[in-house]
Write an enzyme that holds these catalytic residues in place. Structure first.
Site, PDB file in Angstrom:
ATOM      1  N   SER A 132      49.783  17.273 -27.578  1.00  8.52           N
ATOM      2  CA  SER A 132      49.557  18.558 -28.241  1.00  8.52           C
ATOM      3  C   SER A 132      48.065  18.870 -28.255  1.00  8.52           C
ATOM      4  O   SER A 132      47.222  17.981 -28.331  1.00  8.52           O
ATOM      5  CB  SER A 132      50.068  18.488 -29.682  1.00  8.52           C
ATOM      6  OG  SER A 132      49.557  19.565 -30.440  1.00  8.52           O
ATOM      7  N   TYR A 135      47.082  26.106 -25.990  1.00  3.45           N
ATOM      8  CA  TYR A 135      47.276  27.457 -26.503  1.00  3.45           C
ATOM      9  C   TYR A 135      46.118  28.283 -25.961  1.00  3.45           C
ATOM     10  O   TYR A 135      45.016  27.751 -25.782  1.00  3.45           O
ATOM     11  CB  TYR A 135      47.214  27.477 -28.036  1.00  3.45           C
ATOM     12  CG  TYR A 135      48.410  26.856 -28.721  1.00  3.45           C
ATOM     13  CD1 TYR A 135      49.667  27.436 -28.629  1.00  3.45           C
ATOM     14  CD2 TYR A 135      48.269  25.709 -29.488  1.00  3.45           C
ATOM     15  CE1 TYR A 135      50.767  26.879 -29.284  1.00  3.45           C
ATOM     16  CE2 TYR A 135      49.355  25.142 -30.144  1.00  3.45           C
ATOM     17  CZ  TYR A 135      50.602  25.738 -30.037  1.00  3.45           C
ATOM     18  OH  TYR A 135      51.678  25.188 -30.683  1.00  3.45           O
ATOM     19  N   THR A 184      51.823  26.821 -24.009  1.00  4.49           N
ATOM     20  CA  THR A 184      52.837  27.266 -24.982  1.00  4.49           C
ATOM     21  C   THR A 184      52.684  28.759 -25.219  1.00  4.49           C
ATOM     22  O   THR A 184      51.599  29.231 -25.571  1.00  4.49           O
ATOM     23  CB  THR A 184      52.695  26.474 -26.290  1.00  4.49           C
ATOM     24  OG1 THR A 184      52.835  25.087 -25.984  1.00  4.49           O
ATOM     25  CG2 THR A 184      53.753  26.880 -27.298  1.00  4.49           C
ATOM     26  N   LYS A 192      55.761  26.892 -21.587  1.00  6.30           N
ATOM     27  CA  LYS A 192      56.701  26.372 -22.594  1.00  6.30           C
ATOM     28  C   LYS A 192      56.993  27.464 -23.618  1.00  6.30           C
ATOM     29  O   LYS A 192      56.066  28.035 -24.201  1.00  6.30           O
ATOM     30  CB  LYS A 192      56.064  25.166 -23.306  1.00  6.30           C
ATOM     31  CG  LYS A 192      56.836  24.647 -24.507  1.00  6.30           C
ATOM     32  CD  LYS A 192      56.217  23.370 -25.018  1.00  6.30           C
ATOM     33  CE  LYS A 192      56.986  22.794 -26.188  1.00  6.30           C
ATOM     34  NZ  LYS A 192      56.707  23.465 -27.458  1.00  6.30           N
ATOM     35  N   HIS A 226      60.495  26.166 -29.706  1.00  5.68           N
ATOM     36  CA  HIS A 226      59.537  25.474 -30.569  1.00  5.68           C
ATOM     37  C   HIS A 226      60.264  24.684 -31.666  1.00  5.68           C
ATOM     38  O   HIS A 226      59.790  24.540 -32.781  1.00  5.68           O
ATOM     39  CB  HIS A 226      58.579  26.498 -31.193  1.00  5.68           C
ATOM     40  CG  HIS A 226      57.159  26.041 -31.299  1.00  5.68           C
ATOM     41  ND1 HIS A 226      56.167  26.478 -30.460  1.00  5.68           N
ATOM     42  CD2 HIS A 226      56.544  25.191 -32.162  1.00  5.68           C
ATOM     43  CE1 HIS A 226      55.007  25.924 -30.809  1.00  5.68           C
ATOM     44  NE2 HIS A 226      55.213  25.135 -31.834  1.00  5.68           N
TER      45      HIS A 226
HETATM   46  C1  LIG Z   1      55.840  18.582 -36.202  1.00  4.93           C
HETATM   47  C2  LIG Z   1      55.907  19.423 -34.977  1.00  4.93           C
HETATM   48  C3  LIG Z   1      54.719  19.870 -34.404  1.00  4.93           C
HETATM   49  C4  LIG Z   1      54.759  20.629 -33.232  1.00  4.93           C
HETATM   50  N1  LIG Z   1      53.576  20.971 -32.645  1.00  4.93           N
HETATM   51  C5  LIG Z   1      53.606  21.630 -31.462  1.00  4.93           C
HETATM   52  C6  LIG Z   1      52.382  21.905 -30.777  1.00  4.93           C
HETATM   53  O1  LIG Z   1      51.297  21.543 -31.215  1.00  4.93           O
HETATM   54  N2  LIG Z   1      52.470  22.561 -29.594  1.00  4.93           N
HETATM   55  C7  LIG Z   1      53.667  22.951 -29.044  1.00  4.93           C
HETATM   56  O2  LIG Z   1      53.696  23.542 -27.974  1.00  4.93           O
HETATM   57  N3  LIG Z   1      54.822  22.693 -29.672  1.00  4.93           N
HETATM   58  C8  LIG Z   1      54.818  22.037 -30.851  1.00  4.93           C
HETATM   59  N4  LIG Z   1      56.012  21.735 -31.473  1.00  4.93           N
HETATM   60  C9  LIG Z   1      57.299  22.071 -30.806  1.00  4.93           C
HETATM   61  C10 LIG Z   1      57.743  20.920 -29.890  1.00  4.93           C
HETATM   62  O3  LIG Z   1      56.944  20.817 -28.750  1.00  4.93           O
HETATM   63  C11 LIG Z   1      59.186  21.080 -29.398  1.00  4.93           C
HETATM   64  O4  LIG Z   1      59.316  22.339 -28.772  1.00  4.93           O
HETATM   65  C12 LIG Z   1      60.249  20.924 -30.484  1.00  4.93           C
HETATM   66  O5  LIG Z   1      59.890  19.960 -31.421  1.00  4.93           O
HETATM   67  C13 LIG Z   1      61.574  20.527 -29.809  1.00  4.93           C
HETATM   68  O6  LIG Z   1      62.597  20.449 -30.734  1.00  4.93           O
HETATM   69  P1  LIG Z   1      63.119  19.079 -31.414  1.00  4.93           P
HETATM   70  O7  LIG Z   1      62.080  18.694 -32.430  1.00  4.93           O
HETATM   71  O8  LIG Z   1      64.395  19.495 -32.010  1.00  4.93           O
HETATM   72  O9  LIG Z   1      63.261  18.039 -30.327  1.00  4.93           O
HETATM   73  C14 LIG Z   1      55.996  20.985 -32.654  1.00  4.93           C
HETATM   74  C15 LIG Z   1      57.185  20.542 -33.248  1.00  4.93           C
HETATM   75  C16 LIG Z   1      57.153  19.762 -34.388  1.00  4.93           C
HETATM   76  C17 LIG Z   1      58.445  19.266 -34.968  1.00  4.93           C
END
Ligand SMILES: Cc1cc2nc3c(=O)[nH]c(=O)nc-3n(C[C@H](O)[C@H](O)[C@H](O)COP(=O)(O)O)c2cc1C
Length: 343
Positions: A107, A131, A157, A202, A226
């Protein structure tokens, strides 16, 4: 102590370990969590159609994407601030991914530096999530650091022009402030033009956006909402996958994330046309429970479950998992209605 047999077991254990604000941050979602729940429950509406009497003595889970080889068709989605889950943070997650030979997307909101992550897992395949900010120099600097540190792709993203995710702060790159609500496809073209690394977008949820992405030359797509953390009430990712797969026609690989907690989920997503399946929260539960070893345990567990599903469904390789091996439950309703009507 309870056994840790499933991702949900790890989730429960992590919930009992984490301080409540950290747990809420990781498990939380936007709005009324409708999309969060849909991501999960939509997998349960898809049924597997197994093929019997196939010689499945030898099975292979390996997969290839953008010329990179992995031990299974699973990767780790970018999630912010791994040190909320465990003191070893991103370093532990990166090492686990390296050991399991799967891709790890770091991330942009890291709680360790990009360079430290690269040093911790030098042989692992790492992609950098990005981002876009109003000041393009910020994004460009991250791309350059990722290139220097040996990252193999940039994951842009695109699903949060405004940020619903409650980012706390970032230890290394203090960017929590201004998201760029004016970002458009022109910025993606700019990104493609400044690096030779493959660009993966993404957050694609429609065939229109998927086609646009393909047209401007992105190298892969991640179908993602997300994890239900941005726009509540959008569809589950597995619901929109078939439409996007049909539109893209194999021109670029398609990755999916959201709601995946079981080997059968991975099987279903692959059957419906995804090339790889990524997980966001699941590795964080493993990380919380047992650091690097915990992330590895989650990955091994999913590997075992996928292998077992493939054996029972009659598939020896990932390529042998095809769309005629799944059916949506609505289809059974229709079939039985028609059959009943004929009697
Ligand atoms: C705690 C947390 C932080 C996240 N931070 C980011 C991030 O910094 N950048 C991003 O593109 N997606 C972020 N996401 C989304 C994840 O990349 C991903 O799309 C999502 O968690 C997938 O679903 P799942 O948790 O059900 O597997 C985050 C998700 C969570 C749960």
């Amino acid at each position: 102590m309870d056994l840790l047999d499933t991702v949900e077991d790890y989730h429960s254990r992590a919930a009992s370990i984490l301080p409540s604000n950290a747990y809420e941050y990781i498990s939380g979602a936007a709005g009324r969590s409708q999309t969060l729940q849909l991501n999960r429950t939509s997998y349960d509406r898809i049924r597997i159609r197994p093929r019997e009497l196939v010689n499945v003595e030898r099975r292979q889970l390996s997969s290839t994407l953008l010329g990179m080889n992995f031990d299974m068709p699973v990767g780790i989605s970018p999630t912010a601030l791994h040190r909320l889950a465990h003191a070893d943070g991103e370093l532990a997650t990166a090492r686990a991914a390296e050991k399991m030979r799967i891709p790890y997307v770091l991330s942009m909101f890291v709680s360790t530096s990009i360079e430290q992550v690269a040093q911790a897992a030098p042989a692992g395949i790492k992609w950098m999530q990005l981002y876009l900010y109003k000041d393009r120099r910020i994004s460009e600097a991250v791309v350059r650091r990722a290139e220097q540190a040996g990252f193999k792709a940039v994951v842009l993203t695109i699903d949060n022009p405004v940020n619903e995710d409650k980012i706390i702060e970032s230890g290394d790159l203090n960017f929590a402030a201004d998201f760029n609500a004016s970002t458009t496809w022109t910025d993606v073209e700019w990104l493609i033009s400044i690096t030779t690394l493959p660009i993966i977008v993404k957050g694609v949820m429609t065939k229109e956006d998927a086609l646009r992405a393909v047209k401007i030359g992105v190298n892969a797509i991640i179908v993602s909402n997300h994890g239900g953390r941005q726009l509540d009430s959008v569809s589950a990712t597995i619901e929109v996958l078939p439409d996007i797969v049909a539109a893209v026609q194999g021109k670029v690989p398609i990755i999916i994330d959201g709601g995946v907690t079981k080997g059968t989920d991975i099987f279903k997503a692959l059957a419906m046309g995804a090339n790889m399946v990524f997980i966001g929260r699941a590795p964080l539960w493993g990380l919380t429970v047992n650091g690097q070893a915990g992330v590895e345990e989650i990955l091994r567990l999913l590997q075992r479950e996928l292998d077992n599903t493939m054996a029972l469904a009659g598939c020896r390789t990932v390529e042998e998992i095809t769309k005629d091996q799944v059916l949506h439950e609505a289809q059974y309703c229709l079939t039985s209605l028609v059959t009943f009507g004929q009697k």
